[in-house]
Every structure is written in structure tokens, then in C-alpha cells.
Design an enzyme around this catalytic site. Structure first.
Site, PDB file in Angstrom:
ATOM      1  N   ASP B  58      29.865 -16.991 -51.615  1.00 58.22           N
ATOM      2  CA  ASP B  58      27.694 -16.396 -51.967  1.00 58.22           C
ATOM      3  C   ASP B  58      28.087 -15.342 -51.083  1.00 58.22           C
ATOM      4  OD1 ASP B  58      24.906 -16.827 -51.554  1.00 58.22           O
ATOM      5  OD2 ASP B  58      25.802 -18.367 -52.758  1.00 58.22           O
ATOM      6  N   HIS B  99      21.351 -16.192 -48.292  1.00 58.58           N
ATOM      7  CA  HIS B  99      21.699 -17.372 -49.635  1.00 58.58           C
ATOM      8  C   HIS B  99      22.821 -17.994 -48.936  1.00 58.58           C
ATOM      9  CE1 HIS B  99      22.507 -18.746 -53.453  1.00 58.58           C
ATOM     10  NE2 HIS B  99      20.805 -18.778 -53.997  1.00 58.58           N
ATOM     11  N   SER B 275      19.908 -23.685 -55.520  1.00 62.42           N
ATOM     12  CA  SER B 275      20.682 -23.174 -55.320  1.00 62.42           C
ATOM     13  C   SER B 275      21.872 -24.529 -54.183  1.00 62.42           C
ATOM     14  CB  SER B 275      21.138 -22.047 -54.315  1.00 62.42           C
ATOM     15  OG  SER B 275      19.855 -22.462 -53.261  1.00 62.42           O
TER      16      SER B 275
END
Lengths: 85, 529
Positions: B58, B99, B275
Site C-alpha cells: 500500500d 491507507h 479496502s
């Protein structure tokens, strides 16, 4: 289909040249080289730290690499987009 | 068949634990009690992910976060965006690069340290692979990430992919495909790397079979439900999804979000988007790997099919259906929500599945016109390579490799029905996709819905248009690829719960094998006489 030029370069070396990989990278102005754990030969050359300025120099570097007798082939690395989910 | 929540002592004291309804759902924020990953049962049996490493591919991980630092595996981490071994997220004033840290918390946030919440596998190790934070993605960055330290990293979690705009058809390029193939064949000492993919955020405008990563046979594609079992508004649907976990996605109530770690030592209740689905699943698979470190990448998919539950998942658009061997599936949720308790129990006594074979069942190579108002129907009869070394008798994945062009690609709709009568939607309408040039070129549409079926017989493909205006198209190729085992995968498995899908599948296999044995002996008797 975006095919944006990036400063990432991947080369396949002739068998005999594998030991010269790091030397080759430095000679062509790259920081170092990284061996991938799969396949026989794709050896990405790591760009120096300033990606934006380097992007214009890459075509010229690619041509010099293609003329280097130790290099079997130079793989294009066009840029494309990926999105976080 | 659910146990009372009070029976399960879960002694977790972390401040956000009670908000982690996807771990233990007691009805928080109008949720449905019992609709969770059933981690309490797995933890109760002693499985918390010890000895397993999960890599979050990520935008980096805040490995200094007090809830992650103790579980951080620095040796297995790398930063391919900046070419150094320190995948710390790059600062932006809007915390755009949070994230990866949020995903990491869902897998490996430490327990009972009075910080944030806990990960699904709170004693596992988490590695950071920073590979999203550079001007453009390239094949070499993806390939380098997906093949990073495959003998150390067990599970790779990805919550990204091609743009989910309902008009993109894209997937892994050459080096990345090689890396994935190498990972499933040689990773983890030959047992195969486990790749977990969040299926997409494109909502009803998109179809995750157009995402070559999510629809790959080598990745476990995971969709997400919200806390009351409904679909998230951003959920895509497709036949390659295998199972589901949870995320926010429909409610304004902040407590209905996903609680996890955030940048710079913070916590959040609002990790949104699909996600979270992948790291939650990665955590469940880590518990299963602790229960049985010898599980292969295929074992993990079989266990997902057999132990996932419909629970109280509800999809307004697609019905739940049963395939030809009685396995219940849904076009969005796959085989249902992962059940960590069920998975670790079955993993513990699991015998690895038999060898996998591949059969090109048939191919149609000539041009066929597709008109609006009608349906193009094609059939392929196959014996699934019976009599040859690569006979496939019990299906795992099926691919329809299709080349098709149309005046409006988004209005195309492709279904495929198996000999045992299971209909898979290979491509749904994508109203925003106005492509009239590229089409699909040898695109491998994949379905998991015929899992366990006998592929011999007639496969039917229907292609048509859905949409307000008349369109025309040409289908140039349909090649049917069957992947599965020759011998029954469940016949030797230990059955403990006689209500389980495993028990049903094993009984089915025994009957089938008996019938075929009787048939063979009758034939030999008749031929002798």
C-alpha cells in the site's frame, strides 16, 4: 493504454554478464540494481533519487543500455494508474 | 447453530474493541448481533496469528505506531516507491497516506495494550510494502512488491487496483503475472503465497471481473458487507469473488465504520471503502495458517468455500443460489462471510487437496454477430479431458477466455451455465463504459460458482446487450478452461460437524465415486460377457 514514460528501467543481461550487474548500473548512472526472485533475468536498475528530472534522461539512457554488449534486452516500463480502495 | 455471545469470554481490554463490530457484533450501531468474523471462537481455541507474516502492499505503514510497533516485521518490509527499506508513509496535510496504516491495524494491531483496537490476528507480524506512493505505477514496482521475500511473507494483502470508474478493463502486466505465478508455485517453500485482494469500490456501475488482479485464480478476492448484512453502496459484484468480510458503506453513524489504527499514533472509527475487506480476510487466513502451517494457496480457497457462511448477508439485487453440488453462493458475497472459528477448526485437521490439473475443454474461434434484442447462444460439449492425464473431474476455477468487440462495451452482458445447471454472470452491464474500439481481447472471465462440480457435458454461453439504445457486436473467441482435481478433494477429510458443507460435499463425493465404480464394474462385466 496510458503508456507514460517513467524513469524505471528493466534490463535482461546475458548470462556471462550477471556478475557485472552492479557495475553496469553505476556506469549507466543508476543507483544500484535489484535481483528479482523470479524468472531468469529481469534486473531492474534503480533510478537515482530525483525521479522528475530523470524522466527526460531515460530515453537517452535506454539507448546507451541497448548498445551495451552485456545487455540482452531493455524492457519498457510505461506508467499507469492504480487506485486505493 | 450460533453460540451465545456471552458464552465466549473474550478478554480484550483495548478501548476501541467494543466498536469493532466486525470482530464481535453485539448489535453496535444498529448492527445484527452475531454477524461478524467469529474471531472469538478462533481466539478461544488459542489461534491469534503467531508465526505468520502478512504484508500490506500500500502507501506505507506507520511502524512507529504504538499499536503496530511490537508486531512490525522490519526485515520483511521495503519501500519500492523510494527504494529503501523504510516504508514510512509520506506526510501530506490531508493524511492521504493513511491507507496502509489503517489496513495494518485491521490485521495486526496488538491486544490488551490500551491502545486503539485489536487486529483479527493480533499476534501476527505485519510487514509494510510501500508501492503506491510514486507518480505512476509500473510493472516492475508491482512485480517487485508481489514477489518480495516470498519465503518470509505468508500473506500479501492488497486494497487497490485499476481505477474503479466502471469503464476500465485492466490487470497485471507481464512481470507481475510472472511474479504471481512464481509466488503461488514457489512461495512459502512451495506451498504458495496467499494473495488477498479487495474486490473494488466501483459500486453497481462496475464489474470486478474487469479487474485482472481480483479476478485472477491466484488471488482470493474478497467483497464486503456492512454491520447489518446489507451490501455497501460501493460494492461491486462479480463471479470471481470468493468470500466476504466487512466494511462501512451505507450508514452515516460513525460507529458503523471500521475502527483501526491511524497515522502518527492515532486511532480512527472511520476506515471506509472496501479496502478493509482484504486485511480482515488476511487476518482470518493468518489464524488458519497458525492452526495448520502446511496449508497451500489452494487449501486456503477450499477452506474459504467450505467454511464461509451466508449468515445474515442480504443482497437486494442477486439471489442466493446453490450450485450443482449444493454449495450456496451469491454473485456479490461469493460463498459468504468468512468464519474464523470454522476455518481454524477445519484447518487443524485438513489434508492438502489433491494435485491440480488444467484442461482446455473446448474453443470456438469463428466470428459470431451479437445484435440488440436477441441473444447469441454458444455451446461447448466437453468430456473435461477424460481419458487423458489432465482430466478434471472436480472443479475449482473456471475461465472463459473471450475476445469480443461491441459498439458499446458497457452494454455487453455475458452469462455462462455449467452442465450441472449453475449460471454464472461473467459480465454485467457497465453503463459508463462507452468503449467501441478495444473490447475484450482474450480476457479471462473467471467464476468460482461451479466449485466442486463435475464439468463434463454441455457448457452454454449467452451474450447479449442491455441498455437503452440498439448496439451491435462480434464475438471472435470463447475458450473454456477448466481447473481442478482428478480425485475427490474431500473424501479423505475428517468431518466433525455433520451439518457442515464439508460433510455434505464429502457425502456427495462418496456417492459419486460409488456410482462411477459400479458403472465401471458393470461395463467390464458386460464387455467380458
Amino acid at each position: 493504454g496510458e503508456g507514460i514514460i517513467t524513469n524505471h528501467v528493466v534490463v535482461r543481461l546475458h548470462e556471462s554478464a550477471h556478475d557485472d550487474a552492479h557495475q553496469l548500473a553505476v556506469e549507466h548512472g543508476f543507483q544500484s540494481v535489484r535481483k528479482l526472485p523470479f524468472g531468469e533475468g529481469p534486473l531492474p536498475l534503480l533510478p537515482p533519487m530525483s525521479p522528475r528530472r530523470e524522466a527526460n534522461a531515460v530515453p537517452r539512457k535506454r539507448q546507451r543500455l541497448q548498445k551495451d554488449s552485456r545487455v540482452m534486452s531493455v524492457l519498457e516500463q510505461p506508467g499507469f494508474s492504480r487506485q486505493k480502495r | 447453530g450460533y453460540r451465545d455471545l456471552n458464552e465466549m469470554e473474550v478478554n480484550i481490554s483495548d478501548p476501541l474493541f467494543n466498536k469493532q463490530w466486525y470482530l464481535v457484533n453485539t448489535g453496535q450501531a444498529d448492527g445484527t448481533p452475531g454477524l461478524d468474523l467469529n474471531v472469538a471462537e478462533a481466539w478461544g481455541l488459542g489461534y491469534t496469528g503467531r508465526g505468520v507474516t502478512i504484508a500490506i502492499m500500500d502507501d506505507g505503514i506507520d511502524y512507529l505506531h504504538p499499536d503496530l510497533a511490537s508486531n512490525y516485521n522490519a526485515d520483511a518490509s521495503y519501500d519500492f516507491s523510494s527504494n529503501d527499506p523504510y516504508p514510512f508513509p509520506r506526510y501530506t496535510d490531508d493524511w492521504f497516506n493513511s491507507h496502509g496504516t489503517r489496513c495494518a491495524g485491521e490485521v495486526s494491531a496488538a491486544a490488551n495494550n490500551n491502545i486503539c483496537g485489536v487486529g483479527v490476528a493480533y499476534n501476527s507480524k505485519v510487514a509494510g510494502i510501500r508501492m503506491l506512493d510514486q507518480p505512476f505505477m509500473t510493472d516492475i514496482i508491482e512485480a517487485s512488491s508481489i514477489s518480495h521475500m516470498p519465503q518470509v511473507i505468508d500473506i500479501y494483502s492488497a486494497s487497490w487496483g485499476p481505477t474503479d470508474d466502471g469503464r476500465t478493463v485492466d490487470g497485471p502486466r507481464e512481470l507481475t503475472l510472472q511474479a504471481m505465478a512464481d509466488g503461488v508455485n514457489k512461495g512459502r517453500g512451495g506451498k504458495g503465497s496467499i494473495y488477498v485482494w479487495a474486490s473494488g469500490d466501483g459500486g453497481s456501475y462496475d464489474d470486478c471481473n474487469c479487474d485482472g488482479y481480483a479476478s485472477s485464480m491466484w488471488t482470493i478476492s474478497i467483497n464486503s458487507a456492512i454491520n447489518d448484512g446489507r451490501t455497501a453502496l460501493y460494492d461491486e459484484s462479480c463471479s470471481s469473488t470468493l468470500a466476504s468480510t466487512f466494511s462501512n458503506g451505507r450508514k452515516r453513524n460513525p460507529e458503523a465504520g471500521v475502527a483501526t489504527t491511524d497515522l502518527y499514533g492515532n486511532c480512527t472509527l472511520r476506515h471506509s471503502g472496501t479496502s478493509a475487506a482484504a486485511p480482515e480476510a488476511a487476518g482470518v487466513f493468518a489464524l488458519a495458517l497458525e492452526a495448520n502451517p502446511d496449508l497451500t494457496w489452494r487449501d486456503m480457497q477450499h477452506l474459504s468455500v467450505l467454511t464461509s457462511k451466508r449468515n445474515q448477508l442480504h443482497d437486494e439485487v442477486h439471489q442466493w443460489r446453490r450450485n450443482g453440488v449444493g454449495l450456496e453462493f451469491n454473485h456479490l458475497f461469493g460463498y459468504g462471510v468468512l468464519d474464523a472459528g470454522g476455518m481454524v477448526k477445519m484447518s487443524h485437521e485438513w489434508k492438502t487437496v489433491p494435485e491440480r490439473f488444467h484442461c482446455v475443454a473446448g474453443s470456438i474461434q469463428d466470428n459470431h454477430k451479437i445484435q440488440s434484442g436477441g441473444r447469441l447462444v454458444l455451446t461447448i460439449d466437453t468430456d473435461a479431458c477424460q481419458g487423458k492425464d489432465n482430466f478434471v473431474r472436480y472443479l475449482e476455477h473456471v475461465q472463459a477466455v473471450v475476445t469480443v468487440n461491441a459498439s458499446r462495451r458497457g452494454d455487453l452482458n455475458i452469462n455462462m451455465t455449467s452442465p450441472m445447471g449453475t449460471k454464472s454472470i461473467l459480465l454485467s452491464r457497465r453503463p459508463r463504459d462507452d468503449d467501441a474500439k478495444v473490447g475484450f481481447d482474450k480476457w479471462p472471465f473467471m467464476t468460482t460458482h461451479t466449485w466442486g462440480e463435475d464439468p463434463r457435458g454441455t457448457w452454454v454461453m449467452e451474450v447479449g446487450f442491455q441498455g437503452p439504445e440498439a448496439q451491435r457486436g462480434v464475438l471472435k473467441e470463447w475458450t473454456l478452461m477448466l481447473h481442478g482435481t482428478q480425485s475427490a478433494p474431500y473424501i479423505d477429510q475428517v468431518v466433525r460437524d455433520y451439518q457442515s458443507k464439508l460433510a455434505m460435499s464429502k457425502k456427495e463425493e462418496l456417492e459419486e465415486e460409488l456410482d462411477e465404480a459400479v458403472e465401471r464394474s458393470l461395463k467390464s462385466l458386460l464387455s467380458k460377457n
